[in-house]
Each structure stands twice: as structure tokens, then as C-alpha cells.
Design a protein around this motif. Structure first.
Motif, short mmCIF file in Angstrom:
data_model
loop_
_atom_site.label_atom_id
_atom_site.label_comp_id
_atom_site.label_asym_id
_atom_site.label_seq_id
_atom_site.Cartn_x
_atom_site.Cartn_y
_atom_site.Cartn_z
N GLN A 34 0.69 -1.28 -0.06
CA GLN A 34 -0.10 0.07 0.05
C GLN A 34 1.02 1.09 0.03
O GLN A 34 0.53 2.02 -0.52
CB GLN A 34 -1.00 0.07 1.20
CG GLN A 34 -1.81 -1.11 1.07
CD GLN A 34 -2.81 -1.01 -0.14
OE1 GLN A 34 -3.37 -1.86 -0.77
NE2 GLN A 34 -3.35 0.19 -0.47
N ARG A 49 2.18 1.53 -3.60
CA ARG A 49 1.50 2.27 -4.29
C ARG A 49 1.06 3.72 -4.19
O ARG A 49 0.92 4.58 -5.05
CB ARG A 49 -0.02 1.57 -4.05
CG ARG A 49 -0.16 0.07 -4.55
CD ARG A 49 -1.53 -0.30 -4.19
NE ARG A 49 -2.62 0.48 -4.96
CZ ARG A 49 -3.20 0.38 -5.87
NH1 ARG A 49 -2.62 -0.66 -6.60
NH2 ARG A 49 -4.13 1.02 -6.35
N ALA A 50 1.28 4.09 -2.92
CA ALA A 50 0.90 5.71 -2.55
C ALA A 50 2.30 6.35 -3.07
O ALA A 50 1.95 7.51 -3.78
CB ALA A 50 0.87 5.88 -1.08
N ARG A 79 1.77 6.82 -6.99
CA ARG A 79 0.72 7.53 -7.28
C ARG A 79 1.13 9.04 -7.10
O ARG A 79 0.70 10.01 -7.57
CB ARG A 79 -0.69 7.28 -6.70
CG ARG A 79 -1.32 5.98 -7.01
CD ARG A 79 -2.51 5.58 -6.22
NE ARG A 79 -3.57 6.78 -6.58
CZ ARG A 79 -4.68 6.87 -5.80
NH1 ARG A 79 -4.95 5.88 -5.20
NH2 ARG A 79 -5.55 7.90 -6.37
N LYS A 125 -4.42 16.50 -3.83
CA LYS A 125 -4.07 15.02 -4.51
C LYS A 125 -3.51 14.27 -3.50
O LYS A 125 -3.51 12.91 -3.32
CB LYS A 125 -3.16 15.34 -5.75
CG LYS A 125 -4.01 16.04 -6.87
CD LYS A 125 -2.88 16.01 -8.10
CE LYS A 125 -3.26 16.75 -9.10
NZ LYS A 125 -2.40 17.29 -10.25
N GLY A 180 -5.95 12.83 -0.67
CA GLY A 180 -6.57 11.85 -1.39
C GLY A 180 -5.96 10.59 -1.63
O GLY A 180 -6.45 9.43 -1.29
N ILE A 181 -4.71 10.69 -2.00
CA ILE A 181 -4.18 9.31 -2.07
C ILE A 181 -3.74 8.65 -0.98
O ILE A 181 -3.88 7.49 -0.69
CB ILE A 181 -2.91 9.76 -3.01
CG1 ILE A 181 -2.98 10.13 -4.38
CG2 ILE A 181 -1.73 8.35 -2.83
CD1 ILE A 181 -1.80 10.26 -5.12
N MET A 218 -5.43 9.05 1.86
CA MET A 218 -6.82 8.38 2.38
C MET A 218 -7.05 7.16 1.51
O MET A 218 -7.63 6.17 2.18
CB MET A 218 -8.02 9.32 2.24
CG MET A 218 -7.62 10.69 3.04
SD MET A 218 -7.70 10.28 4.64
CE MET A 218 -9.46 9.73 5.06
N GLU A 219 -6.94 6.96 0.33
CA GLU A 219 -7.33 5.94 -0.50
C GLU A 219 -6.34 4.55 -0.19
O GLU A 219 -6.99 3.39 0.06
CB GLU A 219 -7.39 6.18 -1.96
CG GLU A 219 -8.59 7.09 -2.46
CD GLU A 219 -8.41 7.64 -3.70
OE1 GLU A 219 -9.28 8.46 -4.05
OE2 GLU A 219 -7.46 7.20 -4.54
N GLU A 220 -5.12 4.83 -0.01
CA GLU A 220 -4.04 3.74 -0.15
C GLU A 220 -3.72 3.28 1.30
O GLU A 220 -3.08 2.26 1.47
CB GLU A 220 -2.97 4.26 -0.92
CG GLU A 220 -3.22 4.36 -2.41
CD GLU A 220 -3.54 3.25 -3.25
OE1 GLU A 220 -3.32 2.15 -2.84
OE2 GLU A 220 -3.96 3.28 -4.35
N GLY A 227 -7.60 4.05 4.57
CA GLY A 227 -8.50 3.24 4.11
C GLY A 227 -8.12 1.74 4.33
O GLY A 227 -9.19 0.82 4.26
N HIS A 228 -6.72 1.51 4.76
CA HIS A 228 -6.49 0.05 4.80
C HIS A 228 -5.61 -0.27 6.21
O HIS A 228 -5.07 -1.14 6.33
CB HIS A 228 -5.30 -0.29 3.72
CG HIS A 228 -6.07 -0.10 2.27
ND1 HIS A 228 -6.68 -1.34 1.44
CD2 HIS A 228 -6.09 0.78 1.58
CE1 HIS A 228 -7.03 -0.95 0.43
NE2 HIS A 228 -6.93 0.24 0.37
#
Length: 210
Positions: A42, A45-46, A49, A191, A194-195, A197-199, A202-203
Motif C-alpha cells: 500500500q 502504491r502511494a 501515485r 491530490k 486523497g492518495i 486516504m485511499e491507499e 483506508g487500509h
């Protein structure tokens, strides 16, 4: 030798930085035991991104894909397809900076930039040595420690002390988002948050050490 001006912390920005993701391979992931594999994935991935969103140059590399190290994690092919296709496939040089093809790829991508954001597997081998070598070569180096790992906590901490003695700085993915975004109310900051929070946020339950 030390990174330039190592006694004074140098804050990075997207406009003056290059991201190097080293050996995030499916096999090398299995060499890590000090941090959950889900967290490494994760966080990586961040980083991928971040680079894409902020238009930062990024260079990927692998070592001996056909052996135990295996191919890059599929996430990098998904998120950075061009960098994935252009990845430098090293034949076994442990210190990536000592591989002429890799050094050329980094210098070409950098276009004179001297700030290096680096992460990879494993921290105690594949990150520690190029981090120190790039400090010696005159770069400002920042290692994202939680987008990689080592076979043990002792190995990871020894690696961190090693690169910090050379002048490299240690950071985490969330802190890097803050340093790159600076202000969450700006387009760039938006941006970044947001990344994160998503990557990451949220996990958190999935990434927890049980």
C-alpha cells in the motif's frame, strides 16, 4: 563522505525531486519480516501515485527477475506503465548505483535534479548501499523506510543508521505526502491527501501488525 549540507535538513519539492523504486519484486517482498507485506504494498502504491500525480520523474529497477526475486509487484505495472516498461533489469549488482545502465537511467530522468526519494526491498541491502553511494555522489537522499522492509527489525534499524550516518534522511510515506503537498487546500495538497486516504488510511486495519 556525507550528503551535501548534511547538517541542515533540506526539504524536497516535486519540482526538484526524482523517485527511485528499487526491487519491489514479488520474491523480495517475501524476504521482509519486520513490517506487514500489505503495508509495503500500500505504501509503495502511494509513492507511485504521488510520482504520477505530481509529474515527478520515476525510475524502476529489478534484480534477477528470473530467479527467486521474481517480477515487480503488479501494482507498479498498473500505476506506472511507462516506467514499468522502461525498468532497468539488473543482472545481479546488489548496489543498484554501481550498475552503469541504472546510473544512466537515473541521471537521464533527473535532468540535473539532485533530490532523490528512494524506497525498495530490502532496506538492509537494496536500499542502504545505493543510498550511501548516491550521498557520496553528491545527491540529497531521502529514504522512505515504510515502503520497504528487511528480514528483521535489527536489520532494518542497522540499515537506517548506516544511511543516516552518510547523511541520508529517513521519512515515512505520510510525512512525504505532507512535504510534497505542503497545503491540503491546494490542488497538489488535495491530490496528496486523497492518495493517502485511499491507499493508506483506508487500509489501516488490514495493515495492522497482529
Amino acid at each position: 563522505m556525507h550528503c551535501p549540507h548534511h547538517s541542515k535538513v533540506k526539504l524536497f519539492s516535486p519540482a526538484d525531486s526524482v523517485m527511485l523504486l528499487i526491487d519491489h519484486q514479488q520474491g523480495t517482498l517475501n524476504f521482509c519480516r519486520n513490517i506487514p507485506h500489505k503495508m509495503i504494498i500500500q505504501n509503495t502504491r502511494a509513492l507511485a501515485r504521488f510520482a504520477a500525480a505530481l509529474h515527478m520523474p520515476v525510475v524502476l529497477t529489478t534484480s534477477q527477475e528470473e530467479r527467486a526475486q521474481g517480477p515487480l509487484i503488479p501494482d507498479l505495472k498498473e500505476l506506472l506503465p511507462e516506467a514499468y516498461d522502461a525498468r532497468v533489469k539488473r543482472t545481479g549488482v546488489a548496489n543498484a548505483w554501481n550498475d552503469p545502465a541504472y546510473r544512466k537511467a537515473v541521471e537521464t530522468a533527473a535532468r540535473g535534479r539532485k533530490n532523490i526519494i528512494m524506497a525498495g526491498l530490502t532496506n538492509d541491502v537494496c536500499i542502504a548501499y545505493p543510498a550511501v553511494s548516491m550521498c557520496e555522489a553528491g545527491y540529497h537522499v531521502m529514504v522512505v523506510q515504510d515502503a520497504g522492509g528487511s528480514p528483521s527489525t535489527m536489520a532494518d534499524e542497522n540499515a537506517r543508521r548506516f544511511w543516516e550516518r552518510a547523511g541520508a534522511r529517513t521519512i515515512t510515506v505520510n510525512a512525504l505526502a505532507c512535504e510534497m503537498g505542503k497545503d491540503w487546500s491546494t490542488p497538489e495538497g488535495g491530490k496528496m491527501i486523497g492518495i493517502v486516504m485511499e491507499e493508506i488510511i483506508g487500509h489501516l486495519d488490514e495493515m495492522a501488525i497482529k
